[in-house]
Design an enzyme around this catalytic site. Structure first.
Site, mmCIF file in Angstrom:
data_model
loop_
_atom_site.group_PDB
_atom_site.id
_atom_site.type_symbol
_atom_site.label_atom_id
_atom_site.label_comp_id
_atom_site.label_asym_id
_atom_site.label_seq_id
_atom_site.Cartn_x
_atom_site.Cartn_y
_atom_site.Cartn_z
ATOM 1 C CG HIS A 173 7.952 -9.460 -7.459
ATOM 2 N ND1 HIS A 173 7.720 -8.650 -8.603
ATOM 3 C CD2 HIS A 173 7.905 -8.642 -6.440
ATOM 4 C CE1 HIS A 173 7.198 -7.573 -8.312
ATOM 5 N NE2 HIS A 173 7.330 -7.553 -6.946
ATOM 6 C CG HIS A 218 2.730 -8.334 -6.892
ATOM 7 N ND1 HIS A 218 3.295 -9.036 -5.625
ATOM 8 C CD2 HIS A 218 3.615 -7.296 -7.159
ATOM 9 C CE1 HIS A 218 4.217 -8.445 -5.206
ATOM 10 N NE2 HIS A 218 4.621 -7.252 -5.983
ATOM 11 C CG HIS A 352 0.245 16.863 12.891
ATOM 12 N ND1 HIS A 352 1.002 17.848 12.216
ATOM 13 C CD2 HIS A 352 0.495 15.592 12.617
ATOM 14 C CE1 HIS A 352 1.703 17.062 11.147
ATOM 15 N NE2 HIS A 352 1.372 15.763 11.449
ATOM 16 C CG HIS A 354 0.772 11.176 12.904
ATOM 17 N ND1 HIS A 354 -0.285 11.188 11.991
ATOM 18 C CD2 HIS A 354 1.829 11.692 12.480
ATOM 19 C CE1 HIS A 354 -0.009 12.125 11.394
ATOM 20 N NE2 HIS A 354 1.164 12.611 11.256
ATOM 21 C CD GLU A 412 1.087 14.137 6.921
ATOM 22 O OE1 GLU A 412 0.054 13.334 7.750
ATOM 23 O OE2 GLU A 412 0.939 15.262 7.178
#
Length: 462
Positions: A173, A218, A352, A354, A412
């Site tokens: 596919h 693949h 934190h 991102h 993450e």
């Protein structure tokens, strides 16, 4: 006489200074209480100059501007092992449930039922358990997915959890988006051919990755390395992705006239008598016994589609470990980066955010608590168990705390070529100390102790 003259001059100077003071439309705005503002006025003179007043002002401390934050540590009210009655009560707040109660869900989500008092405002739901996703079961395996239909906030990425028995095949596919994978258990054999006719075959084991760019065909197959076969996590950098929209080999050929097939492959129509009339999706097969690809005059792909992430040595921190895979060590993966993080009991993934990319999280082991800060006074706390998905939009401040007695392990994942994050502690440590002190009222000793390098995972308090 000299004393009288001095007094007159002082009075004139002071009245002139007061007359020159600025005013606003609201006269009360210039009346400052000594409780909120202090000033002192003195007369300064130099030889040959007129006497002039000077005013020295001191800004109010933060505690006189807004109330101080609560000293309540706001610990989690209970955990999944709690056998006692769980209720929406925290201290003097809340009351018992009188109606029906889904106890297992309430036990898994203490910070939804009895949230910390630091939660405020509204944050969209950022949690989805794969256990609530509809499962597509086939002979040889199954697949379940999460996209914006299940978790509307997750607009930038979608996930699929797939299982293949030994020998079972996820048929040949391709997708309109890239496909990234993390193997959870067992070994998966991947095969592919790129747009220049270069092929690739590899076995991908637990903790390892693969990546196929958009449109590259693949296949996936469970090997016999493990009797049960293999299970893996797939990530697609589009929240609207659906595994049902995959371009499947059998689905395509079932919708092409056999005469056209014969002409295309330069053979007879009868050669296609066994072509399925509809897609196979997942189906049984014999386990692969080699990783050697067919001989290819074009050669193999120049950049491997798989990466032995399990062999990457993690960085050790005071509270756990972290390691990263992005284009710096897995060059083909242009659309996806990942951090694999472990957190020891009592430790936490530090505060934190991102800066440019959303975070799609997946919890592998342990129990976690996450508070998401969405600006404008909005913050909400969520609890996570293995198999749960989290989604934190770009720039939202957050942390991940281990609230269990075993090691917490999670991923993450980002729609980006290079992993990035900003550490709150490092930001404050590298900011002029007086600014930090004026904002937070921290002591000089506390500010001096802030670490100027990212801690990533911090251990329990000493």
């Amino acid at each position: 006489m000299n004393k009288l003259l001095s007094s007159v001059l002082c009075a004139i100077a002071l009245s002139s200074f007061a007359a020159a003071a600025p005013t606003t439309g609201n006269s009360s705005s210039v009346l400052l209480s000594s409780a909120t503002f202090s000033s002192t006025t003195s007369l300064v003179s130099t030889p040959g100059s007129t006497v002039t007043p000077t005013t020295v002002s001191t800004a109010p401390p933060a505690s006189q501007t807004v109330p101080l934050a609560s000293d309540d540590p706001n610990f989690i009210a209970w955990n999944v092992t709690t056998t006692e009655d769980v209720q929406p009560i925290r201290g003097s707040l809340g009351a018992k449930i009188l109606g029906p109660q889904n106890l297992p869900i309430d036990q898994q989500n203490p910070d939804l039922l009895a949230p910390p008092t630091t939660d405020a405002g509204t944050v969209p739901n950022v949690k989805w358990p794969f256990s609530l996703s509809h499962n597509r079961i086939q002979t040889g395996g199954w697949a379940r997915q999460q996209n914006v239909q299940q978790l509307p906030i997750a607009t930038s990425m979608a996930g699929v959890n797939m299982r293949l028995e030994a020998g079972a095949i996820r048929e040949l596919h391709w997708h309109q988006t890239a496909e990234w994978a993390y193997v959870l258990k067992g070994t998966t054999q991947i095969t592919s051919v790129d747009q220049l006719g270069r092929n690739y075959v590899a076995n991908v084991g637990p903790g390892d990755l693969w990546y196929f760019p958009p449109g590259i065909p693949h296949s996936l197959q469970g090997t016999s390395d493990l009797d049960e076969g293999t299970e893996f996590l797939l990530i697609f950098p589009d929240g609207n992705f659906s595994d049902d929209d995959t371009f499947l080999l059998t689905d395509w050929l079932a919708h092409v006239p056999k005469e056209v097939l014969a002409k295309n492959f330069q053979t007879s129509i009868s050669a296609f008598n066994e072509v399925p009339a509809e897609q196979l999706y997942i189906f049984p097969g014999a386990p692969p016994n080699t990783t050697v690809p067919p001989q290819d005059p074009q050669g193999q792909v120049p950049q491997p589609f798989s990466f032995a992430f399990s062999q990457v040595k993690p960085t050790q921190y005071s509270g756990g470990t972290a390691k990263i895979a992005d284009t710096t060590n897995f060059p083909i993966a242009q659309d996806i980066a990942v951090a694999e993080v472990t957190v020891e009991p009592g430790a936490m993934r530090e505060l934190h955010w991102h800066p440019t990319q959303d975070e799609w999280g997946f919890f592998l082991e342990g129990s976690a608590r996450v508070t998401v800060f969405a600006a404008e006074g909005n913050a909400q706390t969520f609890d996570f168990e293995p198999g749960d998905i989290s989604f934190t939009p770009r720039s939202f401040g957050h942390y991940v705390e281990n609230i269990g007695n075993t090691t917490l392990k999670f991923l993450e994942i980002f729609n980006t070529p290079v992993f990035q994050d900003v550490s709150l502690a490092q930001w404050l440590a590298l900011t002029p100390p007086i600014l930090v002190k004026e904002h937070l009222g921290l002591s000089d000793e506390t500010i001096a102790s802030l670490n100027k390098t990212k801690q990533v995972v911090v251990g329990p308090r000493a």
